[in-house]
Design a protein around this motif. Structure first.
Motif, PDB file in Angstrom:
ATOM      1  N   SER A   1      11.365  25.471   3.408  1.00 15.24           N
ATOM      2  CA  SER A   1      12.539  26.109   2.800  1.00 15.24           C
ATOM      3  C   SER A   1      13.165  25.199   1.758  1.00 15.24           C
TER       4      SER A   1
ATOM      5  N   LEU B   1      20.883  32.142  -6.402  1.00 15.07           N
ATOM      6  CA  LEU B   1      21.520  32.667  -5.192  1.00 15.07           C
ATOM      7  C   LEU B   1      20.502  33.347  -4.288  1.00 15.07           C
ATOM      8  N   GLY B   2      19.564  34.060  -4.904  1.00 13.88           N
ATOM      9  CA  GLY B   2      18.541  34.733  -4.111  1.00 13.88           C
ATOM     10  C   GLY B   2      17.661  33.750  -3.363  1.00 13.88           C
TER      11      GLY B   2
ATOM     12  N   ALA C   1      19.568  32.397  -0.469  1.00 14.55           N
ATOM     13  CA  ALA C   1      19.638  33.345   0.636  1.00 14.55           C
ATOM     14  C   ALA C   1      18.313  33.435   1.377  1.00 14.55           C
ATOM     15  N   LEU C   2      17.198  33.292   0.650  1.00  9.42           N
ATOM     16  CA  LEU C   2      15.882  33.414   1.267  1.00  9.42           C
ATOM     17  C   LEU C   2      15.531  32.198   2.117  1.00  9.42           C
TER      18      LEU C   2
ATOM     19  N   GLY D   1      17.571  29.428   2.598  1.00  3.76           N
ATOM     20  CA  GLY D   1      18.694  28.748   3.210  1.00  3.76           C
ATOM     21  C   GLY D   1      18.945  27.391   2.588  1.00  3.76           C
TER      22      GLY D   1
ATOM     23  N   THR E   1      15.045  38.890   8.333  1.00  2.14           N
ATOM     24  CA  THR E   1      16.453  39.155   8.599  1.00  2.14           C
ATOM     25  C   THR E   1      17.084  39.907   7.431  1.00  2.14           C
ATOM     26  N   ILE E   2      18.349  40.264   7.626  1.00  2.00           N
ATOM     27  CA  ILE E   2      19.081  40.932   6.558  1.00  2.00           C
ATOM     28  C   ILE E   2      19.206  40.031   5.346  1.00  2.00           C
ATOM     29  N   TRP E   3      19.306  38.702   5.575  1.00  2.00           N
ATOM     30  CA  TRP E   3      19.388  37.761   4.461  1.00  2.00           C
ATOM     31  C   TRP E   3      18.076  37.713   3.683  1.00  2.00           C
ATOM     32  N   THR E   4      16.983  37.986   4.369  1.00  2.00           N
ATOM     33  CA  THR E   4      15.702  38.049   3.679  1.00  2.00           C
ATOM     34  C   THR E   4      15.694  39.192   2.677  1.00  2.00           C
TER      35      THR E   4
ATOM     36  N   ILE F   1      18.386  40.753   1.374  1.00  2.00           N
ATOM     37  CA  ILE F   1      19.370  40.494   0.320  1.00  2.00           C
ATOM     38  C   ILE F   1      18.824  39.474  -0.675  1.00  2.00           C
ATOM     39  N   GLY F   2      18.234  38.400  -0.158  1.00  2.00           N
ATOM     40  CA  GLY F   2      17.701  37.363  -1.034  1.00  2.00           C
ATOM     41  C   GLY F   2      16.589  37.886  -1.917  1.00  2.00           C
TER      42      GLY F   2
END
Length: 243
Positions: free
Chosen positions: A33, A72-73, A76-77, A79, A205-208, A210-211
């Motif tokens: 990451s 930002l993406g 989010a992906l 972390g 996840t939801i962050w995946t 969104i990212g």
């Protein structure tokens, strides 16, 4: 191409030889990451390289918004988990980032008129020749014949992830320029997460989601061409434009 051996050699070193070595080493020290997030800095470094080389990119507001969305993406992906990071690994990723930012600039400035297939073939051949003595001196020869799966993996990496990828990169540079081309690094973490979910069964996840959406949006906006108004000499058009 022999007449351009200096920029060709420079491109080979900064785009292939150094990044492949330092990225492979950094991946043994850093969480994936963290490595993915650091590599996403390539477009920003590309902007700085273009400015220092005297050919700054004319970015519009949507382009800069795209850079921000892409960063930002990626955040989010992958972390912002930098715990356990190794400073040596971070320095190695920095070498990779700078190399990936400089490579396309060298192509555009000194080799834009050369055939892409020829440049890719010669640069990969040069990389192999440079690595042979390194492998010999460090004792890196295989102790036994590689398995069929290993050979197939190497062939796939060579044909798909190297030769074909470089040819596509040449086409992108011709279409959208060297700085915008580096925004492909925004997509890398998204592809890695999708492959991890499909192949390794990793959790999405939801962050995946969104990212991934931010990454795609960022790539779209940052690659948009700036549209300057076309000049006109028509009196009526001038009167309309000036009120």
């Amino acid at each position: 191409m022999l007449r351009r051996w200096k920029p060709l050699l420079a491109y080979t070193v900064v785009e292939i030889v150094l990044p492949w070595f330092f990225l492979s080493s950094a991946e043994t020290r850093l969480p994936s990451s963290t490595a993915g997030l650091l590599l996403a800095a390539v477009p920003l470094v590309g902007v700085a390289v273009a400015f220092l080389s005297g050919r700054p990119e004319r970015f519009s507001l949507p382009n800069w918004i795209g850079v921000l969305l892409g960063m930002l993406g990626v955040a989010a992906l992958v972390g912002l988990d930098v715990a356990g990071s190794d400073l040596v690994g971070v320095a190695e990723i920095a070498v990779v980032v700078v190399g990936y930012a400089i490579g396309p600039v060298i192509l555009v400035r000194w080799m834009s008129d050369l055939p892409g297939t020829g440049v890719v073939a010669v640069s990969l051949l040069l990389s192999a020749l440079i690595y042979v003595p390194v492998v010999a001196l460090t004792g890196g020869w295989p102790a036994e014949p590689p398995s069929a799966a290993a050979i197939a993996s190497v062939v796939t990496l060579a044909v798909v992830c190297s030769a074909a990828a470089f040819l596509i990169m040449f086409a992108l540079i011709a279409e959208i320029g060297p700085v915008r081309t580096t925004t492909i690094t925004y997509v890398n973490p998204a592809v890695a997460i999708i492959a991890g979910a499909v192949v390794l069964g990793e959790r999405v996840t939801i962050w995946t989601i969104i990212g991934f959406a931010l990454v795609l949006a960022g790539s779209f906006f940052v690659t948009r061409r700036r549209r300057d108004p076309l000049p006109t000499t028509e009196p009526a058009a001038v009167e309309t434009a000036t009120g």
